[in-house]
Scaffold this motif. Structure first.
Motif: not given
Length: 219
Positions: A62, A137-138
């Motif tokens: 994240d 990451t997202k």
């Protein structure tokens, strides 16, 4: 859950300019802590920058808080990113590089991988990280902390600390250390120039350094 604290007071510009004259390897002659793990390498060659640590702790996959932070950072800030042990996901890539550059961020040290090295080089954005990774990451919106004490490269770093980074490594200093450390290092660098002149004039290094005398005395 996100924890966001106030931005730290920035290091005085004159102290930043002083620190930018210092080679991290010179400091390594007399200071043996406060250096990040040598596995954190610079993406750009022959680059030295100094600035004020703005810290982030962004775990796992994240990177929502990193995106949010890019609207808060100031010219002269140096992002110090604790990845909480994640060595798989690259939180930093081409878009983040451009956003940080436009915001005036002077550099970033990431205790994990990054990606889009070509774009980092094109933008001439000073980045130190643990190498490349294609897995990014997202924006998951899960958790993170900004301007809290972090652990990066085996060093405890607080928001407002000074960061000095070059191709030899990354050094973290408390604001009260800057002047003393910088002046000592600059003095050593100036004496090294004199030493090089003596070598070019024909003197031998062990004679100048005293190594030969120590060897002979110990025989």
């Amino acid at each position: 859950m996100f924890e966001i604290r106030d931005l730290p007071r920035q290091i005085e510009p004159r102290l930043v300019r002083l620190l930018e004259q210092v080679e991290t390897a010179t400091v390594g002659h007399f200071l043996h802590s406060q250096f990040a793990d040598s596995a954190l390498r610079g993406v750009l060659p022959e680059t030295r920058v100094a600035g004020t640590a703005v810290t982030l702790r962004i775990p796992g996959a994240d990177s929502t808080l990193l995106h949010h932070a890019l609207a808060l950072v100031r010219p002269g800030d140096f992002l110090v990113i604790d990845r909480a042990g994640d060595a798989r996901h690259a939180c930093w890539g081409g878009v983040v590089t451009n956003a940080a550059k436009l915001a005036g961020v002077v550099g970033a040290v990431i205790d994990g991988p990054a990606t889009d090295f070509n774009e980092i080089r094109r933008c001439e954005m000073p980045i130190w990280c643990r190498g490349p990774s294609p897995i990014t990451t997202k924006l998951l919106g899960l958790e993170g902390a900004m301007n809290v004490p972090v652990s990066v490269g085996g060093c405890a770093v607080e928001p407002g600390d000074a960061v000095l980074a070059d191709e030899s490594g990354v050094l973290f200093l408390k604001p009260g250390q800057i002047e003393t450390v910088a002046e000592r290092a600059i003095g050593m660098q100036e004496r090294e120039l004199t030493l090089l002149e003596r070598l070019r004039a024909g003197e031998k290094l062990p004679e100048i350094s005293g190594a030969t005398a120590k060897v002979m005395a110990a025989r």
